[in-house]
Design an enzyme around this catalytic site. Structure first.
Site, PDB file in Angstrom:
ATOM      1  CE  LYS A  27      -3.165   0.553   3.347  1.00 10.32           C
ATOM      2  NZ  LYS A  27      -3.440   1.825   4.047  1.00 10.32           N
ATOM      3  NE  ARG A  32       5.995   6.758   0.925  1.00 12.35           N
ATOM      4  CZ  ARG A  32       5.070   6.484   1.848  1.00 12.35           C
ATOM      5  NH1 ARG A  32       4.049   5.691   1.535  1.00 12.35           N
ATOM      6  NH2 ARG A  32       5.158   7.000   3.064  1.00 12.35           N
ATOM      7  CG  ASP A 325       0.095   0.217   9.377  1.00 13.46           C
ATOM      8  OD1 ASP A 325      -0.489   0.981  10.167  1.00 13.46           O
ATOM      9  OD2 ASP A 325       0.580   0.585   8.302  1.00 13.46           O
TER      10      ASP A 325
END
Length: 442
Positions: A27, A32, A325
């Site tokens: 992700k 980016r 995360d």
């Protein structure tokens, strides 16, 4: 980009997990890739882009600012960039859905362009603080008006030329670092970010790959990243590796369900992102790297994960930036370990899509797991490998990682676990439950 009606899902064990999975593209790299391709001069190609809602929000925003982005039938994305400084005034508010990454990084881009953009988001994103990017971007000259508490909706009035700054991150945040570096792309002079604690370095790798003049120096103050502005970025051919945050769910699932053996293909193993695998190995997980290789400057390998008894550990706070995360699914792994796992130093979890510390304490507690909650983490007393009781309905709180982590927990529970709303999973892993069904042995 609001979610539809709640989609409850019931999870119950159906034996060992076996097979091979390919996880969605990373992700962080996907976001980016779109942004930097949009600032290059010419056509870039992106293979393996994560096509979840968060990344699609970034694509929509870049289109709204004048970038041409197309997806071919073969799954390859083509981006025709407008050049650094070439972003155009969007004609409507930019809907970020649930994506904090999109919001913070795009705010950095807008800050040094002579345009104004209003950022909106869903109920979850609108609760998340943006003050950490508002401060440095305001120092660079952007005029930012946020809702009370530094939240969305937020209007960013960019300025050109912006002012280069030397900015020390008050908290470890790759998003804040990246926002400042992206603003620095179109700012004359040298913009520097000092990070006392290293965070994921995808922005640095990719900016250099696109041709920006960027240096990274280790000092007694921390890592100093310096970018020279008014850059001319060159278009690239990008292959996005598999997202380690998505791979984490299968690594934990295979570790806790007896008899399991799962191969996870093409996983990005950037050292600034691989902390979860380090922690699992410390707990005794059986994880083997196969065919290690480098793709687009990023280390990649296939991971073979076999069931193994896990033992509780004290998780070093130093690991937090490289697995921030993955804490929800780490807490799930801890629920099946022998002993009491303590994971602290993760204050950032309080301001994610949900308060992930409180959410996981409530969810695991409802499933019969002994939990102690701290301001910066949890202590989890595990079962020693036995199933957890389960028999609970879990509030996902519009948080994809809470939903997926508790789905993994349900694979080794005595009674089913129901996720009240699995719809948010589409933000990062649209095929998660289809993949799970493919691994479960009836």
């Amino acid at each position: 980009m609001s979610h539809s009606a709640p989609q409850p899902v019931e999870i119950s064990p159906r034996g060992a997990l076996t097979g091979r999975v390919t996880v969605p593209g990373d992700k962080s790299i996907s976001h980016r890739s779109l942004m930097l391709s949009g600032l290059a001069v010419g056509e870039s190609r992106i293979e393996g882009l994560l096509e979840g809602e968060d990344v699609l929000a970034t694509a929509a925003a870049m289109r709204a600012m004048g970038v041409t982005i197309e997806r071919s039938d073969d799954g390859v994305w083509r981006v025709w960039g407008v050049g650094v400084g070439g972003l155009l005034q969007p004609q409507a508010a930019l809907d970020m859905g649930n994506s904090g990454t999109s919001t913070r990084l795009l705010a950095g881009l807008v800050a040094s362009h002579p345009i104004t953009a209003t950022f909106t988001g869903d109920a979850s994103l609108s609760k998340r603080p943006m003050g950490r990017v508002i401060e440095p971007l305001s120092l660079m000259g952007a005029d930012i008006t946020a809702s009370p508490g530094g939240r969305l909706p937020m209007m960013v009035r960019g300025i050109n030329p912006a002012v280069p700054i030397d900015y020390t991150l008050p908290v470890a945040s790759a998003q804040v670092k990246s926002a400042v570096l992206l603003a620095g792309l179109n700012t004359p002079g040298v913009t520097r970010v000092i990070e006392p604690v290293a965070t994921r370095d995808h922005s640095e790798r990719m900016l250099a790959g696109f041709g920006a003049t960027l240096t990274v120096e280790a000092t007694n103050r921390g890592r100093v990243i310096a970018i020279t502005g008014e850059a001319e970025l060159k278009p690239q051919q990008i292959v996005v590796p598999g997202d380690p945050s998505s791979a984490a769910f299968w690594a934990v699932a295979a570790s806790i369900v007896p008899g399991s053996e799962v191969t996870i293909a093409n996983v990005g193993l950037n050292p600034t992102r691989a902390g979860l695998f380090t922690a699992l190995r410390m707990m005794g997980a059986d994880i083997t790297e196969v065919d290690p290789r480098t793709v687009g400057g990023e280390p990649v390998a296939d991971l073979v994960v076999r069931h193994a008894p896990l033992t509780a550990i004290d998780v070093s706070p130093d690991l937090a930036p490289s697995m921030i995360d993955e804490y929800p699914v780490l807490f799930v792994a801890a629920a099946f370990a022998q002993g009491r796992t303590v994971a602290r130093g993760a204050h950032e979890l309080r301001v994610k899509e949900s308060d992930r510390i409180a959410a996981m304490a409530t969810a695991l507690g409802a499933c019969g797991v002994a939990i102690e909650e701290f301001e910066d983490g949890l202590a989890v007393t595990g079962t020693g490998g036995d199933p957890i009781p389960g028999d609970a309905t879990i509030a996902s709180l519009l948080d994809h990682r809470i939903a997926m982590a508790m789905a993994v927990a349900g694979l080794h529970a005595r009674q089913p676990i129901t996720i009240d709303d699995a719809a948010p999973v589409a933000t990062s892993y649209p095929d998660f439950f289809t993949t799970l069904d493919g691994l479960r042995v009836a």
